[in-house]
Design an enzyme around this catalytic site. Sequence first.
Site, PDB file in Angstrom:
ATOM      1  CB  SER A  68     -48.292  12.050  -6.133  1.00 22.35           C
ATOM      2  OG  SER A  68     -47.318  12.552  -7.034  1.00 22.35           O
TER       3      SER A  68
ATOM      4  CG  HIS B 164     -50.433   9.253  -8.675  1.00 27.30           C
ATOM      5  ND1 HIS B 164     -51.468   8.845  -9.492  1.00 27.30           N
ATOM      6  CD2 HIS B 164     -50.053  10.471  -9.148  1.00 27.30           C
ATOM      7  CE1 HIS B 164     -51.702   9.764 -10.409  1.00 27.30           C
ATOM      8  NE2 HIS B 164     -50.853  10.768 -10.230  1.00 27.30           N
TER       9      HIS B 164
ATOM     10  CG  ASP C  88     -47.743  12.599 -10.884  1.00 21.10           C
ATOM     11  OD1 ASP C  88     -48.798  12.411 -11.508  1.00 21.10           O
ATOM     12  OD2 ASP C  88     -47.696  12.838  -9.664  1.00 21.10           O
TER      13      ASP C  88
ATOM     14  CG  MET D 139     -45.140  15.724 -15.386  1.00 26.69           C
ATOM     15  SD  MET D 139     -45.217  17.212 -14.393  1.00 26.69           S
ATOM     16  CE  MET D 139     -46.071  16.599 -12.944  1.00 26.69           C
TER      17      MET D 139
ATOM     18  CG  HIS E 190     -51.138  11.203 -14.097  1.00 26.96           C
ATOM     19  ND1 HIS E 190     -51.331  12.260 -13.234  1.00 26.96           N
ATOM     20  CD2 HIS E 190     -51.665  11.589 -15.290  1.00 26.96           C
ATOM     21  CE1 HIS E 190     -51.940  13.244 -13.879  1.00 26.96           C
ATOM     22  NE2 HIS E 190     -52.144  12.867 -15.131  1.00 26.96           N
TER      23      HIS E 190
ATOM     24  CG  MET F 270     -49.633  14.560 -16.756  1.00 26.64           C
ATOM     25  SD  MET F 270     -49.256  15.281 -15.152  1.00 26.64           S
ATOM     26  CE  MET F 270     -48.454  13.895 -14.356  1.00 26.64           C
TER      27      MET F 270
ATOM     28  CG  MET G 217     -55.686  16.193 -14.176  1.00 26.34           C
ATOM     29  SD  MET G 217     -54.426  15.412 -13.177  1.00 26.34           S
ATOM     30  CE  MET G 217     -53.397  16.818 -12.737  1.00 26.34           C
TER      31      MET G 217
ATOM     32  CG  ASP H 221     -53.315  13.748  -9.577  1.00 23.53           C
ATOM     33  OD1 ASP H 221     -52.763  14.274  -8.592  1.00 23.53           O
ATOM     34  OD2 ASP H 221     -52.684  13.340 -10.583  1.00 23.53           O
TER      35      ASP H 221
HETATM   36  C1  DX5 Z   1     -49.791  17.170 -10.975  1.00 22.31           C
HETATM   37  C2  DX5 Z   1     -49.643  15.695 -10.642  1.00 22.31           C
HETATM   38  C3  DX5 Z   1     -50.139  15.335  -9.284  1.00 22.31           C
HETATM   39  C4  DX5 Z   1     -49.383  15.988  -8.162  1.00 22.31           C
HETATM   40  C5  DX5 Z   1     -50.207  15.918  -6.912  1.00 22.31           C
HETATM   41  O1  DX5 Z   1     -49.472  17.366 -12.314  1.00 22.31           O
HETATM   42  O2  DX5 Z   1     -50.379  14.903 -11.554  1.00 22.31           O
HETATM   43  O3  DX5 Z   1     -50.171  13.915  -9.114  1.00 22.31           O
HETATM   44  O4  DX5 Z   1     -48.159  15.387  -7.906  1.00 22.31           O
HETATM   45  O5  DX5 Z   1     -49.527  16.615  -5.925  1.00 22.31           O
HETATM   46  P1  DX5 Z   1     -50.288  17.396  -4.780  1.00 22.31           P
HETATM   47  O6  DX5 Z   1     -51.053  16.347  -4.009  1.00 22.31           O
HETATM   48  O7  DX5 Z   1     -49.196  18.014  -4.008  1.00 22.31           O
HETATM   49  O8  DX5 Z   1     -51.220  18.375  -5.428  1.00 22.31           O
HETATM   50 ZN    ZN Z   2     -50.771  12.685 -11.102  1.00 21.37          ZN
END
Ligand code: DX5
Ligand code: ZN
Length: 231
Positions: free
Chosen positions: A11, A36, A38, A40, A69, A71, A140, A182
């Site tokens: 990620s 990956h 992310d 947000m 991903h 969110m 998750m 994840d």
């Molecule tokens: C959390 C993200 C994850 C996160 C994982 O909201 O979706 O992808 O970056 O990071 P680690 O591996 O550090 O938990």
């Molecule tokens: Zn993620």
Amino acid sequence: MKTSDIRIAPSILSADFSRLGEEVRAIEAAGADLVHFDVMDNHYAPNLTIGPLVCEAIRPHVTIPIDVHLMVEPVDALIPLFAKAGANFITFHPEASRHVDRTLSLIREHGCKAGLVFNPATPLALLDHVMDKLDMALLMSVNPGFGGQKFIPAIIGKVKALRARIDAYRATDGQDIWLEVDGGVKADNIGAIRQAGADTFVAGSAVFGAPDADKGYRTIMQQLREQAAPK
Ligand code: DX5
Ligand code: ZN
């Protein structure tokens, strides 16, 4: 399962954003299977990260698939933008879309693989009527928002339950569905998560926060792979 059947998806949330091109090239060279990504929005998830412009910017730096991903809430308007920006997988949280079936179809219509993401407390029953529209199911193992959180142990049982569902579905001639986990995945728990039935592993802080003496994440990537499928 052979080590080659295990997919590691670093990620980039934990990468050095001032050198993102270099960072994604390094993880691909170190054997990453997916990037990956992310997203947000400070609405669905309590943080604000990166969008389609950043996806487009890193796309020429790697050949491996980009695993977006989402969110965010609402979801649908971002799908064409990410498809155009070079996303290969787009996953979203069912709570964030009014019409989950429609959103899944929209992702495939835009030429991407589609997936649903389950928060730790979201029941797997939401899969019941959409299995045929899924290429990936993402569990998750932390609550969305931040890298570096601790793996929630109860998710191991959920991984097993999801594995059984996917296997039962495949036995009826259903398509393959990747089972991704994840949050808080590290070298010391990836083996147990793999044993429970996951095949695709997101690792953010474990990869980008590794001591990295080799300056290229090779040691940690190899460690994760070996621990996931001990000989
Ligand atoms: C959390 C993200 C994850 C996160 C994982 O909201 O979706 O992808 O970056 O990071 P680690 O591996 O550090 O938990
Ligand atoms: Zn993620």
